[in-house]
Structure formats: C-alpha cells, structure tokens
Design a protein around this motif. Structure first.
Motif, PDB file in Angstrom:
ATOM      1  N   ASP A  13      -3.301 -32.058  35.716  1.00 15.96           N
ATOM      2  CA  ASP A  13      -3.457 -30.559  36.120  1.00 15.96           C
ATOM      3  C   ASP A  13      -3.305 -29.776  34.560  1.00 15.96           C
ATOM      4  O   ASP A  13      -2.607 -30.133  33.781  1.00 15.96           O
ATOM      5  CB  ASP A  13      -1.782 -30.375  36.460  1.00 15.96           C
ATOM      6  N   LYS A  45       5.861 -34.276  32.947  1.00 18.56           N
ATOM      7  CA  LYS A  45       4.878 -35.526  34.122  1.00 18.56           C
ATOM      8  C   LYS A  45       3.984 -35.261  34.434  1.00 18.56           C
ATOM      9  O   LYS A  45       3.485 -34.652  34.470  1.00 18.56           O
ATOM     10  CB  LYS A  45       5.784 -35.417  35.531  1.00 18.56           C
ATOM     11  N   TYR A  46       3.458 -36.260  35.143  1.00 14.60           N
ATOM     12  CA  TYR A  46       1.753 -36.691  34.904  1.00 14.60           C
ATOM     13  C   TYR A  46       1.400 -35.721  36.553  1.00 14.60           C
ATOM     14  O   TYR A  46       2.436 -36.060  37.201  1.00 14.60           O
ATOM     15  CB  TYR A  46       0.838 -38.001  35.166  1.00 14.60           C
ATOM     16  N   LYS A  47       1.164 -34.802  36.516  1.00 16.44           N
ATOM     17  CA  LYS A  47       0.024 -34.058  38.017  1.00 16.44           C
ATOM     18  C   LYS A  47      -1.124 -34.278  37.595  1.00 16.44           C
ATOM     19  O   LYS A  47      -2.026 -33.716  36.663  1.00 16.44           O
ATOM     20  CB  LYS A  47       1.382 -32.597  37.529  1.00 16.44           C
ATOM     21  N   THR A  63      -0.122 -28.092  33.141  1.00 18.61           N
ATOM     22  CA  THR A  63       0.438 -29.212  32.434  1.00 18.61           C
ATOM     23  C   THR A  63      -0.156 -30.196  31.056  1.00 18.61           C
ATOM     24  O   THR A  63       1.160 -30.676  30.186  1.00 18.61           O
ATOM     25  CB  THR A  63       1.076 -30.302  33.423  1.00 18.61           C
ATOM     26  N   GLU A  69      -3.066 -41.699  43.128  1.00 17.64           N
ATOM     27  CA  GLU A  69      -2.643 -40.914  42.506  1.00 17.64           C
ATOM     28  C   GLU A  69      -3.113 -40.492  40.864  1.00 17.64           C
ATOM     29  O   GLU A  69      -1.593 -40.307  40.160  1.00 17.64           O
ATOM     30  CB  GLU A  69      -0.884 -41.241  42.697  1.00 17.64           C
TER      31      GLU A  69
END
Length: 271
Positions: free
Chosen positions: A215, A230-232, A218, A47
């Motif tokens: 992303d 938030k990390y995406k 982001t 992830e």
C-alpha cells in the motif's frame, strides 16, 4: 535434431491481485506463446508474503509446472511439512542444510522427450547471510548437466550488481537466468556472449498502484517517519510481468528472450 523449446516464466506473484489476474489470463498467455513449460515465482502469493497449499494447487491447475521462491518461501510456517513432499515447489537451494524443501529439480517437459532443470538460488547482498550462491551453482549445474543441458535459473536477489555478476558467472553453463525479488521489471533482457538468456529482474505480477506491491500510503509513512508499519497489500493497476524464452534443445543455449507485460505500461498521459 535441434528443436526450440518455449519456456514461460511468471515474475513474483504478489497476493490476491496477482493471483486473480493469473486465473483470468494465464491460460490464454500460455496458449498465445505456445509455451512448452511454465515456471512461476510465488513466494509472495499468500497475502503478500509466503505461500500455501491452496495457492500451489491453483497454480498447477492453471498450467504452472514448477513454482520457485525466495527469502519469503519460509514466511508461513504451515507450509513446511508440504515443502518436503512436493519436488515441483522450490525454494533457494543455498539455504543451509536442514532447511525444508527442494532447491532444484529435473522435470519432464510434457509432450516431448526432453527434460529441463530448474534451479532456485538466492543472493546475499542486503539479504540473509546464507550459503554462497556462486559456489552452490558450480556443483548443482554440473549435477543437472548429467541429465539435461536445458537449465533455467531463478536468481532471487536484492542487488543488481550481484545479479549481473552471477549472470556473467554462469553464462555458458545455463540456458536462462531470470532475476527476481525487486519487483521492478528491467529493460536489459538479452543473450550473453556464451548463449545464456539474461534479465536482471522480471518484475512482479500484481498491483502496480503500490510500492512493490505494498500500500502506497503505508510505504510512504515508513520513509517519512522512519518507524515500522504493518505490511498492507495494495490493489489496483494489476499487471502480469513475465518472460518468454526459446531454448535450443541440442545446445541448451537461449535463442530468444522477450519480456511479457500485460497490460502494458502507459507512456503517455490520457487525454
């Protein structure tokens, strides 16, 4: 008698996009380059941050012999017990005493009578204030040389100056130093005067329609608004970035070093 050993290194694997591409292409890349030994940095494979046992097993099945890490090696706490049991899974050696896992290892090279030492170290500039990688290298390189003069270093660091300084510091004492962490492949792969193959950063294996795997929108908001987001994970334009090196088994010196990027980057606009 002197022989040439081929080592393939895969740059930071970022999330499922990087893993999916490796599942499709890694066996053929290993075959194409006749790689005798395969190392992959996978600290961002789960992830986009950390690693898990399923990914580790998958990479071994694909032909990876040793997995290296970095500052995100400890991002997923569930991996901690496993880290104590698998000497082929490395994290930076210069974390303070008591950190889980292994920082280096000496491994048999399949189909040969040779051994290879793999060392994982992490820089400190703009990163955690862990133990000194330069002094750590002094003792670990001497220890590894008791069994083999073929030594591959994954140096995981933010600052290019620190990577370059470290490269000059260990030239003549290691076979290859591959820089990781910044996810951007550099065009400076070369052999230093005392025979060590060097590159400042191998680049990432993952989505390049991104900001180092994140992303785009982001990441842009982080810079525009200067607040946390938030990390995406990103997806799209997935590429493998790696390094193929040849090492003389008698001298331990690097005889060739070549970046591998697939697919290659476009340098002209499509018509």
């Amino acid at each position: 008698m002197s022989q040439q050993l081929k080592v393939l290194f895969i740059g930071d694997i970022v999330g499922s996009p990087g893993l999916s591409l490796l599942e499709t292409l890694l066996p053929s890349i290993i075959s194409k380059h006749n790689a005798d030994f395969v190392i992959a940095n996978a600290e961002n494979s789960h992830e986009g941050m950390g690693i898990n046992e399923e990914i580790i097993r998958s990479l071994y099945k694909l032909g990876v012999h040793v997995i290296t890490g970095g500052n995100h090696s400890f991002a997923k706490w569930k991996i901690y017990p496993y880290m104590k049991t698998d000497p082929n899974l490395l994290r930076p050696l210069n974390y303070p005493k008591g950190a889980h896992g292994f920082g280096y290892g000496i491994y048999d090279i399949p189909g040969t009578s040779q051994k290879i030492g793999v060392v994982n170290l992490q820089g400190r500039t703009y990163m955690q204030t862990i133990d000194d990688p330069f002094r750590t290298a002094d003792w670990v390189l001497e220890k590894v040389k008791e069994q083999t003069n073929i030594i591959f270093i994954d140096f995981h660091a933010e600052a290019t100056a620190e990577k370059m300084a470290f490269g000059w510091y260990v030239d003549g004492r290691a076979s290859v130093m591959a820089g990781t962490h910044t996810h951007i492949p550099t065009a400076d792969a070369r052999i230093l005067p005392k025979g060590m193959g060097y590159i400042t950063d191998v680049g990432m294996t993952g989505p390049y329609h991104s900001v180092i795997g994140m992303d785009k929108e982001t990441a842009i908001k982080r810079f525009l608004i200067q607040t946390p987001h938030k990390y995406k994970m990103a997806n799209g334009d997935n590429r493998i970035c790696g390094l193929v090196t040849e090492i003389d088994t008698e001298t331990g010196q690097c005889s060739s070093i070549e970046p591998v990027t697939f697919p290659g980057f476009e340098t002209k606009a499509s018509s």
